[in-house]
Design a protein around this motif. Sequence first.
Motif, PDB file in Angstrom:
ATOM      1  N   LEU A 169      -6.885   7.340 -42.717  1.00 25.05           N
ATOM      2  CA  LEU A 169      -7.508   7.740 -43.974  1.00 25.05           C
ATOM      3  C   LEU A 169      -7.735   9.242 -44.067  1.00 25.05           C
ATOM      4  CD1 LEU A 169     -10.208   4.920 -44.362  1.00 25.05           C
ATOM      5  CD2 LEU A 169      -8.101   5.175 -45.680  1.00 25.05           C
ATOM      6  N   GLY A 170      -7.415   9.960 -43.005  1.00 27.37           N
ATOM      7  CA  GLY A 170      -7.636  11.395 -42.998  1.00 27.37           C
ATOM      8  C   GLY A 170      -9.089  11.782 -42.829  1.00 27.37           C
ATOM      9  N   LEU A 171      -9.891  10.879 -42.232  1.00 33.51           N
ATOM     10  CA  LEU A 171     -11.309  11.132 -42.010  1.00 33.51           C
ATOM     11  C   LEU A 171     -11.550  11.521 -40.557  1.00 33.51           C
ATOM     12  CD1 LEU A 171     -12.738   8.052 -43.960  1.00 33.51           C
ATOM     13  CD2 LEU A 171     -12.582  10.422 -44.746  1.00 33.51           C
ATOM     14  N   PRO A 172     -12.662  12.182 -40.266  1.00 39.26           N
ATOM     15  CA  PRO A 172     -12.951  12.561 -38.877  1.00 39.26           C
ATOM     16  C   PRO A 172     -13.097  11.339 -37.979  1.00 39.26           C
ATOM     17  CG  PRO A 172     -14.396  13.722 -40.416  1.00 39.26           C
ATOM     18  CD  PRO A 172     -13.680  12.679 -41.208  1.00 39.26           C
ATOM     19  N   VAL A 173     -12.644  11.482 -36.755  1.00 35.87           N
ATOM     20  CA  VAL A 173     -12.837  10.451 -35.733  1.00 35.87           C
ATOM     21  C   VAL A 173     -13.919  10.953 -34.792  1.00 35.87           C
ATOM     22  CG1 VAL A 173     -11.778   9.183 -33.829  1.00 35.87           C
ATOM     23  CG2 VAL A 173     -10.459   9.643 -35.913  1.00 35.87           C
ATOM     24  N   THR A 174     -15.068  10.310 -34.836  1.00 34.24           N
ATOM     25  CA  THR A 174     -16.207  10.788 -34.048  1.00 34.24           C
ATOM     26  C   THR A 174     -16.477   9.953 -32.809  1.00 34.24           C
ATOM     27  OG1 THR A 174     -17.697   9.518 -35.472  1.00 34.24           O
ATOM     28  CG2 THR A 174     -17.317  11.827 -36.051  1.00 34.24           C
ATOM     29  N   ASP A 175     -16.013   8.733 -32.803  1.00 35.49           N
ATOM     30  CA  ASP A 175     -16.109   7.898 -31.600  1.00 35.49           C
ATOM     31  C   ASP A 175     -14.954   6.905 -31.652  1.00 35.49           C
ATOM     32  OD1 ASP A 175     -16.840   6.015 -33.502  1.00 35.49           O
ATOM     33  OD2 ASP A 175     -18.953   6.046 -32.977  1.00 35.49           O
ATOM     34  N   PHE A 176     -14.777   6.184 -30.575  1.00 34.97           N
ATOM     35  CA  PHE A 176     -13.636   5.281 -30.539  1.00 34.97           C
ATOM     36  C   PHE A 176     -13.909   4.114 -29.621  1.00 34.97           C
ATOM     37  CE2 PHE A 176     -13.199   7.884 -26.894  1.00 34.97           C
ATOM     38  CZ  PHE A 176     -13.156   9.203 -27.326  1.00 34.97           C
ATOM     39  N   ASP A 177     -13.244   3.004 -29.961  1.00 37.91           N
ATOM     40  CA  ASP A 177     -13.278   1.791 -29.150  1.00 37.91           C
ATOM     41  C   ASP A 177     -11.886   1.562 -28.601  1.00 37.91           C
ATOM     42  OD1 ASP A 177     -15.939   1.395 -29.903  1.00 37.91           O
ATOM     43  OD2 ASP A 177     -15.367   0.169 -31.632  1.00 37.91           O
ATOM     44  N   ILE A 178     -11.861   0.884 -27.476  1.00 36.69           N
ATOM     45  CA  ILE A 178     -10.588   0.558 -26.834  1.00 36.69           C
ATOM     46  C   ILE A 178     -10.508  -0.949 -26.644  1.00 36.69           C
ATOM     47  CG2 ILE A 178      -9.302   0.719 -24.658  1.00 36.69           C
ATOM     48  CD1 ILE A 178     -10.230   3.637 -24.475  1.00 36.69           C
ATOM     49  N   ALA A 179      -9.390  -1.523 -27.030  1.00 38.01           N
ATOM     50  CA  ALA A 179      -9.111  -2.935 -26.773  1.00 38.01           C
ATOM     51  C   ALA A 179      -8.184  -3.022 -25.568  1.00 38.01           C
ATOM     52  CB  ALA A 179      -8.464  -3.580 -27.993  1.00 38.01           C
ATOM     53  N   THR A 180      -8.346  -4.082 -24.780  1.00 38.00           N
ATOM     54  CA  THR A 180      -7.537  -4.213 -23.567  1.00 38.00           C
ATOM     55  C   THR A 180      -7.234  -5.676 -23.273  1.00 38.00           C
ATOM     56  OG1 THR A 180      -7.414  -3.692 -21.203  1.00 38.00           O
ATOM     57  CG2 THR A 180      -9.586  -4.277 -22.067  1.00 38.00           C
ATOM     58  N   ASP A 181      -6.138  -5.879 -22.553  1.00 40.06           N
ATOM     59  CA  ASP A 181      -5.825  -7.232 -22.105  1.00 40.06           C
ATOM     60  C   ASP A 181      -6.429  -7.527 -20.741  1.00 40.06           C
ATOM     61  OD1 ASP A 181      -4.202  -5.445 -20.798  1.00 40.06           O
ATOM     62  OD2 ASP A 181      -2.327  -6.522 -21.151  1.00 40.06           O
ATOM     63  N   ALA A 182      -7.181  -6.606 -20.189  1.00 37.05           N
ATOM     64  CA  ALA A 182      -7.902  -6.852 -18.934  1.00 37.05           C
ATOM     65  C   ALA A 182      -9.173  -7.639 -19.233  1.00 37.05           C
ATOM     66  CB  ALA A 182      -8.270  -5.527 -18.260  1.00 37.05           C
ATOM     67  N   THR A 183      -9.535  -8.569 -18.373  1.00 37.63           N
ATOM     68  CA  THR A 183     -10.779  -9.304 -18.573  1.00 37.63           C
ATOM     69  C   THR A 183     -11.964  -8.354 -18.396  1.00 37.63           C
ATOM     70  OG1 THR A 183     -11.004  -9.896 -16.240  1.00 37.63           O
ATOM     71  CG2 THR A 183      -9.720 -11.405 -17.642  1.00 37.63           C
ATOM     72  N   PRO A 184     -13.115  -8.723 -18.916  1.00 35.98           N
ATOM     73  CA  PRO A 184     -14.283  -7.843 -18.753  1.00 35.98           C
ATOM     74  C   PRO A 184     -14.599  -7.544 -17.284  1.00 35.98           C
ATOM     75  CG  PRO A 184     -14.727  -9.533 -20.385  1.00 35.98           C
ATOM     76  CD  PRO A 184     -13.414  -9.884 -19.760  1.00 35.98           C
ATOM     77  N   GLN A 185     -14.540  -8.552 -16.453  1.00 35.53           N
ATOM     78  CA  GLN A 185     -14.852  -8.322 -15.040  1.00 35.53           C
ATOM     79  C   GLN A 185     -13.821  -7.411 -14.395  1.00 35.53           C
ATOM     80  OE1 GLN A 185     -17.729  -9.430 -13.449  1.00 35.53           O
ATOM     81  NE2 GLN A 185     -16.988  -7.855 -12.032  1.00 35.53           N
ATOM     82  N   ARG A 186     -12.558  -7.570 -14.782  1.00 36.07           N
ATOM     83  CA  ARG A 186     -11.521  -6.706 -14.227  1.00 36.07           C
ATOM     84  C   ARG A 186     -11.724  -5.268 -14.693  1.00 36.07           C
ATOM     85  NH1 ARG A 186      -9.263  -5.353 -10.133  1.00 36.07           N
ATOM     86  NH2 ARG A 186      -7.019  -4.950 -10.079  1.00 36.07           N
ATOM     87  N   THR A 187     -12.133  -5.101 -15.955  1.00 37.91           N
ATOM     88  CA  THR A 187     -12.438  -3.759 -16.456  1.00 37.91           C
ATOM     89  C   THR A 187     -13.559  -3.132 -15.653  1.00 37.91           C
ATOM     90  OG1 THR A 187     -11.732  -4.343 -18.708  1.00 37.91           O
ATOM     91  CG2 THR A 187     -13.207  -2.445 -18.471  1.00 37.91           C
ATOM     92  N   LEU A 188     -14.619  -3.895 -15.408  1.00 39.07           N
ATOM     93  CA  LEU A 188     -15.736  -3.401 -14.599  1.00 39.07           C
ATOM     94  C   LEU A 188     -15.268  -2.988 -13.219  1.00 39.07           C
ATOM     95  CD1 LEU A 188     -18.622  -5.917 -15.458  1.00 39.07           C
ATOM     96  CD2 LEU A 188     -18.693  -3.448 -15.788  1.00 39.07           C
ATOM     97  N   ASP A 189     -14.506  -3.869 -12.570  1.00 39.09           N
ATOM     98  CA  ASP A 189     -14.070  -3.597 -11.198  1.00 39.09           C
ATOM     99  C   ASP A 189     -13.202  -2.344 -11.128  1.00 39.09           C
ATOM    100  OD1 ASP A 189     -15.407  -5.866 -10.412  1.00 39.09           O
ATOM    101  OD2 ASP A 189     -13.615  -7.139 -10.354  1.00 39.09           O
ATOM    102  N   LEU A 190     -12.258  -2.224 -12.050  1.00 44.14           N
ATOM    103  CA  LEU A 190     -11.360  -1.069 -12.030  1.00 44.14           C
ATOM    104  C   LEU A 190     -12.122   0.238 -12.250  1.00 44.14           C
ATOM    105  CD1 LEU A 190      -8.353  -2.476 -14.103  1.00 44.14           C
ATOM    106  CD2 LEU A 190      -8.319  -1.838 -11.680  1.00 44.14           C
ATOM    107  N   CYS A 191     -13.068   0.201 -13.168  1.00 39.18           N
ATOM    108  CA  CYS A 191     -13.838   1.422 -13.457  1.00 39.18           C
ATOM    109  C   CYS A 191     -14.718   1.815 -12.283  1.00 39.18           C
ATOM    110  CB  CYS A 191     -14.674   1.224 -14.717  1.00 39.18           C
ATOM    111  SG  CYS A 191     -13.693   1.170 -16.234  1.00 39.18           S
ATOM    112  N   VAL A 192     -15.363   0.829 -11.684  1.00 33.50           N
ATOM    113  CA  VAL A 192     -16.215   1.128 -10.526  1.00 33.50           C
ATOM    114  C   VAL A 192     -15.375   1.689  -9.381  1.00 33.50           C
ATOM    115  CG1 VAL A 192     -17.671   0.103  -8.742  1.00 33.50           C
ATOM    116  CG2 VAL A 192     -18.008  -0.528 -11.141  1.00 33.50           C
ATOM    117  N   GLN A 193     -14.219   1.095  -9.143  1.00 34.22           N
ATOM    118  CA  GLN A 193     -13.333   1.586  -8.077  1.00 34.22           C
ATOM    119  C   GLN A 193     -12.882   3.017  -8.333  1.00 34.22           C
ATOM    120  OE1 GLN A 193     -10.127  -1.271  -7.888  1.00 34.22           O
ATOM    121  NE2 GLN A 193     -11.516  -2.965  -7.418  1.00 34.22           N
ATOM    122  N   ALA A 194     -12.767   3.377  -9.621  1.00 39.18           N
ATOM    123  CA  ALA A 194     -12.336   4.733  -9.977  1.00 39.18           C
ATOM    124  C   ALA A 194     -13.500   5.716 -10.050  1.00 39.18           C
ATOM    125  CB  ALA A 194     -11.606   4.699 -11.321  1.00 39.18           C
TER     126      ALA A 194
END
Length: 407
Positions: A44-69
């Motif tokens: 729409l040509g509007l400012p992007v001030t925040d963003f969400d990400i969709a993923t095919d990783a399960t929530p627990q897998r997302t948690l584990d990967l982020c903690v490991q990193a």
Amino acid sequence: MEPAETIAVAEWMRHPAATAVLSVLSGGGYRGRFVGGAVRNHLLGLPVTDFDIATDATPQRTLDLCVQAGLKAIPTGIEHGTVTVVFDREPVEVTTLRRDVETDGRRAVVAFTDDWAQDAARRDFTLNALYLDADGALYDPTGSGIADARARRIRFVGEAETRIREDVLRILRFFRFHAAYGSDGLDADGLAACGALAPSMARLSGERIWKELSRLLVACRAGDVLVTMAEVGVARHLWDGPVDAGRAVALIRLERDHRLDADPLRRLAALVAEPDAAETVAERLRLSNAEARRMTVALATPGDAPSDEAARRAAIYRLGAQPFTDARLLRAAETGEDVSADLVTARSWTPPVFPLGGGDVTGLGIAPGPRVGELLRQVEAWWIMGDFAADAEACRSELRRLASQRG
């Protein structure tokens, strides 16, 4: 899923926090894509001030990967698939692809999936069901989201009634999104479904209604949308009582004419057709004590026009600048009277502090008690009538005069 098109990479797509999260997901063998508001606003040509990400990783897998990193990951809504990842104090919401298992109009039971089309099918509007890779690959599972976004059309994904029955709040979201982003008229199918299912809004919590309504009220096309909501019978289900869309529209016009910030509480007060209904509306919408008090005062305060500048300052002193402004604007929205001078004074004049206190009275030998307050009120009224010109010594002189009258 093949991309519908590829767009130029924008600076926000390289945001360090988003880049860190996408890198972690990719390193674990998963996909992460921008979704929702960021993609919509970009198209729409509007400012992007925040963003969400969709993923095919399960929530627990997302948690584990982020903690490991070494990233901070918070299971903010893990039962619905959402993990908040914080990088350099910047939060990014990461949500697993989902499909609805059960809905009741207020909340959903979901199951996680790796199917992007299933995730898109459960979203509210086509322009919110778009996914974007950091390299600019744009995905449109519904087949119409990109075109609808660029045309500023607010359309439900699939059958409008089905989407609304899943979550009745989508009625208000339909109007709010059109008020904020829409162009031309509202989608006919969506409008008909909203009108037909509006009585279901009674099941929604007041907090959810007010969250959406407060954002709708300050949107750029709020006036037109409020009129439509009234015409199709949606507005009357906001609370138990009549709604005055006409006064709200007039108030919005006044705010814009006088370059005032869009004020959701003042606009809500304009919508409340009967002053006595303020308490009912506040309870229904679960307003905070401060919000409820302000709306009640705005509706209960007579908005009569001050006769001159001195009377204007006196009213502002007694009421406060905001209640005075609210009351005058609400009155003008009904009568069309000119409030320019009132608004100028309310913005520019700082009420002085009454220079006397209880010690000035007891210092005259008057015992503490009701008479102290009575004398102070009399002197203050005299001071106000004199347009606040009297200084402390003059006020003390008037106090001595009044005190002497009763020995």
